[in-house]
Design an enzyme around this catalytic site. Structure first.
Site: not given
Length: 511
Positions: A99, A488
């Site tokens: 992910d 991120e």
């Protein structure tokens, strides 16, 4: 080269980085700022090369791949990983996507990513030109996995990898030795939100492949129908039974009702079966159709369902869904700059929260552009308290958000890795931050990588196209690898951006 990098100390590791940059990024398509195409027949000149950004936004997904990589893999610093995934429960769960910056396969955000990539292609695929096939391949990498995860009736495998163990390590996916535990939902441990989102993903993707691969498309839609039936029949949140495994990572905070409405909306679009229209009419209000919220992302799908269903009224002229025009208008009015319901940074960025805010920027921008398209098709506008909001204004608002993301901001920084002259160098991503297999074939142990994670050295492997969490509410960005909230990347940040970039590239005549 292997002997040079075999002793894994910080000093030697940093020395490896220069070699890694050469070995691991040699064949990446130009990852520096390309000049903007000046289309001589187009009246406007863009400040950004949206076509270049589109190419890179899709390329990013190759860096997130799990499983056996294909011969045409372009980000060649990645290698095969997770080849035994599913074996803990004697099933095949090889493939799919990681992910974000870790090595876990979370089914809930992966399914949402798939839905939004598919919607991007459904609305703007005709404008993607040479990138359409790459976008389809990105979708199929996900749907092939989702078909495996839903292969057994009454069961959906929703996660591979123990997130707590994974997060205790900083290692490449090719090296990971943390438990590849498998978690599932079934009639006794339901998960209507992840099942509903999976049904939406499969249904949306079936539309993408309807013409190019009708057999695959039918397989996807049939599976979507079965999965949705399971989601609706066995109602409950997956973060109840699987709380210690999925929370706080992808906990269900908004309830599962939005995913049931969202899944039904996509099945209605994919099948034209009146059963789903009846379901929406009967259950819409119970499932939150009229509930006020203006945050659209992997957890809350109400806004997406409203916009999608408004298309059925505005474009397909389905009067039974007329109320969704009003619901969609309310969303639009609530996110306009100056609205008391939405914050913007001093530099003009939509700001929802500190953690991975850019996901809401990209999803909202896509929603705005899609709705502007529907309004244009039906010759309609939005009325916000006496103020008329035209499709043209909506497009300008979305463009402003995308331009900020690409570099028109107080930091003068692109938040897409590899785009523009200045972009984040230290993203929170294990595979990108550690030496690639070509330069360091020796295994990097679980805790050894933290010396890199905590260092200030640039990531040696360029995760081209990755969009990271972004700046804070004051437009500041520290480019700190340990700051996962801002640094991120995630698949669901990029997925809706693909559609927005395709629209903008076409609008400015970029071939």
């Amino acid at each position: 080269m292997a002997s040079f990098c075999s002793s894994f100390t910080l000093g030697l590791l940093l020395s490896c980085i220069f070699t890694t940059l050469l070995l691991c990024n040699a064949t990446i398509p130009g990852h520096y700022h390309n000049p903007v195409h000046r289309h001589r027949h187009h009246p406007r000149v863009a400040s950004h090369n949206y076509k270049d950004a589109l190419t890179k936004s899709i390329l990013f997904f190759e860096g997130q791949r799990s499983g056996k990589l294909p011969p045409n893999q372009r980000l060649n610093w990645r290698r095969d990983s997770g080849l035994s995934d599913g074996s803990a429960l004697h099933v095949d769960l090889v493939g799919g996507y990681y992910d974000a910056g870790d090595n876990v396969k979370f089914g809930f955000p992966m399914a949402f990513t798939t839905t939004m990539l598919s919607w991007s292609v459904i609305e703007f695929g005709g404008l993607m030109k040479g990138e359409l096939q790459n976008a389809k391949e990105a979708i199929r990498w996900a749907t092939d996995y989702l078909l495996k995860a839903t292969a057994h009736p009454g069961t959906i495998y929703v996660q591979v990898g123990d997130a707590n163990s994974d997060h205790a390590c900083w290692e490449r996916p090719e090296d990971m030795d943390t438990p590849r535990s498998v978690y599932k939902i079934d009639a006794n441990n339901p998960g209507s939100e992840v099942a509903g989102e999976t049904a939406a993903a499969l249904a949306a993707a079936s539309l993408v492949f309807r013409r190019s691969d009708p057999v695959y498309s039918k397989l996807l839609v049939r599976r979507a129908m079965r999965v949705f039936e399971f989601a609706d029949k066995h109602r409950g949140a997956y973060s109840t039974g699987l709380k210690k495994y999925v929370c706080p990572f992808y906990c269900d905070y908004s309830g599962y009702q939005d995913e049931l409405l969202w899944g039904a909306a996509w099945l209605h679009k994919a099948t034209k079966n009146p059963t789903y229209l009846g379901y929406i009419q009967t259950n819409g209000r119970i499932l939150g159709a009229a509930q006020f919220d203006n945050t659209f992302g992997w957890d809350n799908k109400h806004v997406g369902a409203r916009i999608l269903l408004s298309k059925a009224f505005l474009v397909q002229k389905l009067p039974a869904l007329h109320e969704y025009k009003g619901h969609s208008d309310n969303f639009i009015c609530s996110i306009l700059p100056g609205s008391s319901s939405t914050r913007y940074t001093p530099g003009g960025l939509l700001f929802k929260m500190n953690d991975s805010n850019m996901q809401y920027v990209t999803s909202t921008s896509f929603m705005i552009l899609a709705y502007a398209k529907y309004l244009t098709s039906s010759h309609q506008v939005v009325n916000c308290g006496g103020t008329t909001v035209t499709p043209k204004r909506l497009k300008a608002i979305a463009k402003r958000q995308v331009d900020y993301l690409l570099g028109d901001n107080p930091m003068k920084m692109s938040y897409m890795v590899g785009y523009g002259p200045r972009y984040p160098q230290r993203i929170h991503h294990r595979g990108s931050s550690l030496p690639c297999m070509a330069s360091h074939p020796t295994k990097i142990q679980c805790s050894s990588g933290f010396s890199v994670m905590k260092s200030h050295s640039p990531n040696p492997n360029i995760l081209v196209g990755a969009v990271i969490g972004g700046p804070d509410q004051n437009d500041r960005f520290p480019d700190d690898r340990s700051d996962y909230e801002q640094s991120e990347p995630a698949t669901y940040i990029n997925a809706p951006l693909v559609g927005a970039l395709a629209y903008l590239a076409h609008s400015f005549g970029q071939p």
